[in-house]
Scaffold this active site. Structure first.
Site, short mmCIF file in Angstrom:
data_model
loop_
_atom_site.label_atom_id
_atom_site.label_comp_id
_atom_site.label_asym_id
_atom_site.label_seq_id
_atom_site.Cartn_x
_atom_site.Cartn_y
_atom_site.Cartn_z
N ASP A 210 0.75 -1.17 0.28
CA ASP A 210 -0.69 0.04 -0.06
C ASP A 210 0.73 1.35 0.37
OD1 ASP A 210 1.02 -0.15 2.23
OD2 ASP A 210 -0.66 -1.03 3.88
N GLU B 108 -0.06 -8.54 -1.05
CA GLU B 108 -0.23 -8.67 0.05
C GLU B 108 -2.11 -7.93 -0.31
OE1 GLU B 108 0.75 -6.13 2.78
OE2 GLU B 108 1.77 -7.36 3.97
N GLU C 89 -1.83 4.87 3.39
CA GLU C 89 -2.38 3.68 2.82
C GLU C 89 -3.91 3.04 2.39
OE1 GLU C 89 -0.78 4.51 5.67
OE2 GLU C 89 1.67 4.35 4.77
N HIS D 258 6.86 4.96 13.01
CA HIS D 258 7.35 5.68 11.51
C HIS D 258 5.78 6.43 10.65
CE1 HIS D 258 5.85 3.02 8.77
NE2 HIS D 258 6.32 2.09 9.00
N ARG E 69 2.80 8.10 9.38
CA ARG E 69 2.20 9.34 9.02
C ARG E 69 1.52 10.29 10.06
NH1 ARG E 69 5.09 11.81 4.24
NH2 ARG E 69 6.17 10.39 2.67
N HIS F 229 13.61 5.16 12.46
CA HIS F 229 13.38 4.96 10.67
C HIS F 229 14.23 6.17 10.58
CE1 HIS F 229 10.99 5.46 7.19
NE2 HIS F 229 10.20 4.36 7.98
C1 UD1 Z 1 6.82 4.79 4.01
C2 UD1 Z 1 5.76 3.98 3.13
C3 UD1 Z 1 4.82 3.24 4.23
C4 UD1 Z 1 5.81 2.39 4.56
C5 UD1 Z 1 6.72 3.25 5.50
C6 UD1 Z 1 7.95 1.92 5.68
C7 UD1 Z 1 4.06 6.09 1.94
C8 UD1 Z 1 3.35 6.71 1.34
N1 UD1 Z 1 4.79 5.88 2.74
O1 UD1 Z 1 6.33 5.75 4.93
O2 UD1 Z 1 3.10 2.74 4.17
O3 UD1 Z 1 4.81 1.97 6.39
O4 UD1 Z 1 7.43 3.49 4.32
O5 UD1 Z 1 9.03 2.09 6.15
O6 UD1 Z 1 4.27 4.90 0.57
N2 UD1 Z 1 14.56 8.22 4.52
C9 UD1 Z 1 15.90 8.50 4.35
N3 UD1 Z 1 16.30 6.97 4.18
C10 UD1 Z 1 15.63 6.22 3.85
C11 UD1 Z 1 14.53 5.56 4.19
C12 UD1 Z 1 13.51 6.53 4.36
O7 UD1 Z 1 16.33 9.63 4.73
O8 UD1 Z 1 16.56 4.94 3.55
C13 UD1 Z 1 13.88 9.55 5.28
C14 UD1 Z 1 13.67 10.46 3.21
O9 UD1 Z 1 13.52 12.03 3.88
C15 UD1 Z 1 12.20 10.36 2.90
C16 UD1 Z 1 11.52 10.34 4.82
O10 UD1 Z 1 12.08 9.21 4.72
O11 UD1 Z 1 11.61 11.68 2.38
C17 UD1 Z 1 9.56 9.62 3.96
O12 UD1 Z 1 9.41 8.69 3.42
P1 UD1 Z 1 8.52 7.66 2.44
O13 UD1 Z 1 9.36 6.44 2.22
O14 UD1 Z 1 8.05 9.20 2.05
O15 UD1 Z 1 8.05 7.55 4.59
P2 UD1 Z 1 7.84 6.57 5.18
O16 UD1 Z 1 7.38 7.39 6.33
O17 UD1 Z 1 8.80 6.16 5.67
N1 UDP Z 2 12.08 -3.58 9.57
C1 UDP Z 2 13.87 -3.90 9.82
N2 UDP Z 2 14.74 -3.64 10.87
C2 UDP Z 2 14.56 -2.39 11.32
C3 UDP Z 2 12.84 -2.13 11.48
C4 UDP Z 2 11.85 -3.00 10.85
O1 UDP Z 2 13.99 -5.21 9.10
O2 UDP Z 2 15.42 -1.66 11.92
C5 UDP Z 2 11.48 -4.76 9.07
C6 UDP Z 2 10.96 -5.40 10.13
O3 UDP Z 2 10.89 -7.15 10.48
C7 UDP Z 2 8.96 -5.86 9.19
C8 UDP Z 2 9.68 -4.15 8.30
O4 UDP Z 2 10.68 -3.49 8.23
O5 UDP Z 2 9.48 -6.99 8.51
C9 UDP Z 2 8.60 -3.51 8.66
O6 UDP Z 2 8.30 -2.16 7.85
P1 UDP Z 2 7.99 -1.14 8.53
O7 UDP Z 2 7.89 -0.78 9.76
O8 UDP Z 2 9.02 0.38 8.13
O9 UDP Z 2 7.27 -0.88 7.86
P2 UDP Z 2 5.44 -1.18 7.44
O10 UDP Z 2 5.74 -2.28 7.76
O11 UDP Z 2 4.54 -0.47 9.18
O12 UDP Z 2 5.16 -0.89 6.06
#
Ligand code: UD1
Ligand code: UDP
Length: 377
Positions: free
Chosen positions: A99, A121, A135, A216, A218, A248
């Site tokens: 999602d 999923e 999501e 993490h 939003r 995160h």
């Molecule tokens: C995203 C997904 C969320 C998912 C989550 C898993 C959307 C809208 N959100 O949220 O559904 O649950 O990922 O973790 O698709 N950033 C880094 N390095 C990384 C990753 C993130 O620096 O490797 C920082 C960046 O500043 C980036 C911000 O995190 O702009 C947000 O990343 P984004 O993918 O937009 O949102 P998440 O909160 O990670």
């Molecule tokens: N995870 C990981 N390292 C971390 C935190 C989470 O590998 O430091 C894994 C966790 O086992 C799970 C997935 O990341 O499989 C979940 O990701 P996240 O919580 O970022 O996203 P969501 O599942 O909420 O979309």
């Protein structure tokens, strides 16, 4: 012999990569398919951690991530970028998972080209469009376009049928996260050093009861995150407890957590763990405290009590199994629930039972067979 069907697997964030690497492995091992991997890199570092462990080198990498990206800029870039990848690859089918913005944009780009898109999923629903946000709507949009819907459980199957999806297109497959968990557990058994990086922390916290934390979402930014931080700070005043919190990389999370929890003796704020190390954290933690989706699925499989810092969940299976409990983001409530689990052995044991609501680890194999059937192979 007919030519193999070209399947473009699209993903961009950590959880998508974790849940799709088993599908990529299975497709690559199967001569009926040509598997092309296209990553958006909506996450950069957290995606690369998974690609490295899983040994996947993407064929296309859009590298879209921007610091503190907005949903609209991210989505616009994804739609255009993924569309170009599809024009170059000309896949027979596209696979997306879950999602995220990448999954939704990938599905839309495929639909705009009339390429069938298959959803891994499928059918998770909280029935609240702001929890989780965005999501819940992303997955409904994908559900409206998908050709095959791979629902993890009968609950998610029922949600799709309620939305009038053709029952013949919905298959209950389990969730690939269990395949991933089995795979990484086997890898660690073969090469223990893969998960050895927590040893120093484990020695520092020896004798203490470990609480693993991730956060993490939003919809929890602002008051929710502040509440979570206060709860962790409060529970960490107990001398018998230590908190391991891989933070995160989203700056909205890091700012709050570093500010509220930095410098506390028995709270380790650490960088995101790669999957083997996170699996290790799941095994050494007495309790997990999280707002993550994936962790809600892994914890029941491991019999690890998980307190879910959300008001509602699209994964009721863990709650029904008794391993997960919804506790919201109010600090006092979280502390009360944690204290109960720490102090009441019976309450703890009632939650600490392994269940398998999300499948048996054979989900990717099932998905590949369903795809083969779909293409007439
Ligand atoms: C995203 C997904 C969320 C998912 C989550 C898993 C959307 C809208 N959100 O949220 O559904 O649950 O990922 O973790 O698709 N950033 C880094 N390095 C990384 C990753 C993130 O620096 O490797 C920082 C960046 O500043 C980036 C911000 O995190 O702009 C947000 O990343 P984004 O993918 O937009 O949102 P998440 O909160 O990670
Ligand atoms: N995870 C990981 N390292 C971390 C935190 C989470 O590998 O430091 C894994 C966790 O086992 C799970 C997935 O990341 O499989 C979940 O990701 P996240 O919580 O970022 O996203 P969501 O599942 O909420 O979309």
């Amino acid at each position: 012999m007919t030519a193999p069907a070209r399947i473009l697997v699209v993903f961009g964030t950590r959880p998508e990569a974790i849940k799709l690497f088993p599908v990529v492995h299975a497709l690559k091992a199967d001569p009926r398919f040509e598997c092309v991997v296209g990553v958006s890199a909506q996450h950069r570092q957290m995606l690369d951690q998974v690609l490295t462990i899983a040994g996947i080198v993407p064929d296309h990498d859009l590298d879209v991530m921007q610091p503190d990206q907005t949903l609209d800029a991210l989505t616009a870039n994804l739609l255009i970028g993924l569309g170009k990848v599809m024009d170059a690859v000309k896949p027979d089918r596209v696979i997306v998972q879950g999602d995220t913005a990448t999954a939704m944009s990938g599905a839309l780009a495929a639909y705009y080209r009339k390429i069938p898109v298959d959803h891994v999923e499928a059918g998770l629903r909280s029935w609240n469009i702001y929890h989780p946000w965005p999501e819940e709507v992303n997955r409904k949009i994908i559900g409206a376009m998908a050709s095959l819907h791979f629902a993890p459980t009968t609950t998610s199957q029922a949600a799709l049928l309620k939305e009038n999806v053709d029952p013949a297109r919905v298959h209950v497959t389990g969730n690939t996260v269990i395949d991933a968990l089995h795979w990484v557990t086997d890898e660690i058994a073969r090469k223990p050093a893969l998960a050895g990086g927590l040893a120093e922390l484990e020695a520092r916290f020896a004798g203490r009861r470990i609480i693993g934390v991730t956060s993490h979402r939003r919809e929890n930014f602002g008051d929710g995150m502040e509440g979570i931080a206060r709860a962790v700070r409060d529970i960490a005043t107990r001398p018998d407890v230590a908190v391991i919190f891989p933070v995160h990389l989203n700056p909205n999370v890091r700012q709050v957590m570093n500010g509220a929890l930095g410098g506390l003796d028995n709270v380790a704020l650490i960088e995101p763990l790669d999957y083997p190390h996170f699996a290790r954290l799941l095994s050494i933690a007495e309790i997990m405290l999280t707002d993550s989706g994936g962790v809600q699925e892994e914890a029941p499989a491991l019999g690890k009590p998980v307190l879910v810092m959300r008001e509602t969940t699209e994964r009721p299976e863990g709650v029904e199994a008794g391993t997960a409990k919804l506790v919201g983001t109010d600090a006092a409530r979280i502390v009360t629930e944690l204290s109960t689990l720490l102090d009441d052995k019976r309450a703890y044991e009632a939650m600490a039972r392994a269940h398998n609501p999300f499948g048996d680890g054979q989900t990717s194999r099932r998905i590949v067979e369903l795809l083969a059937h779909e293409i007439g192979q």
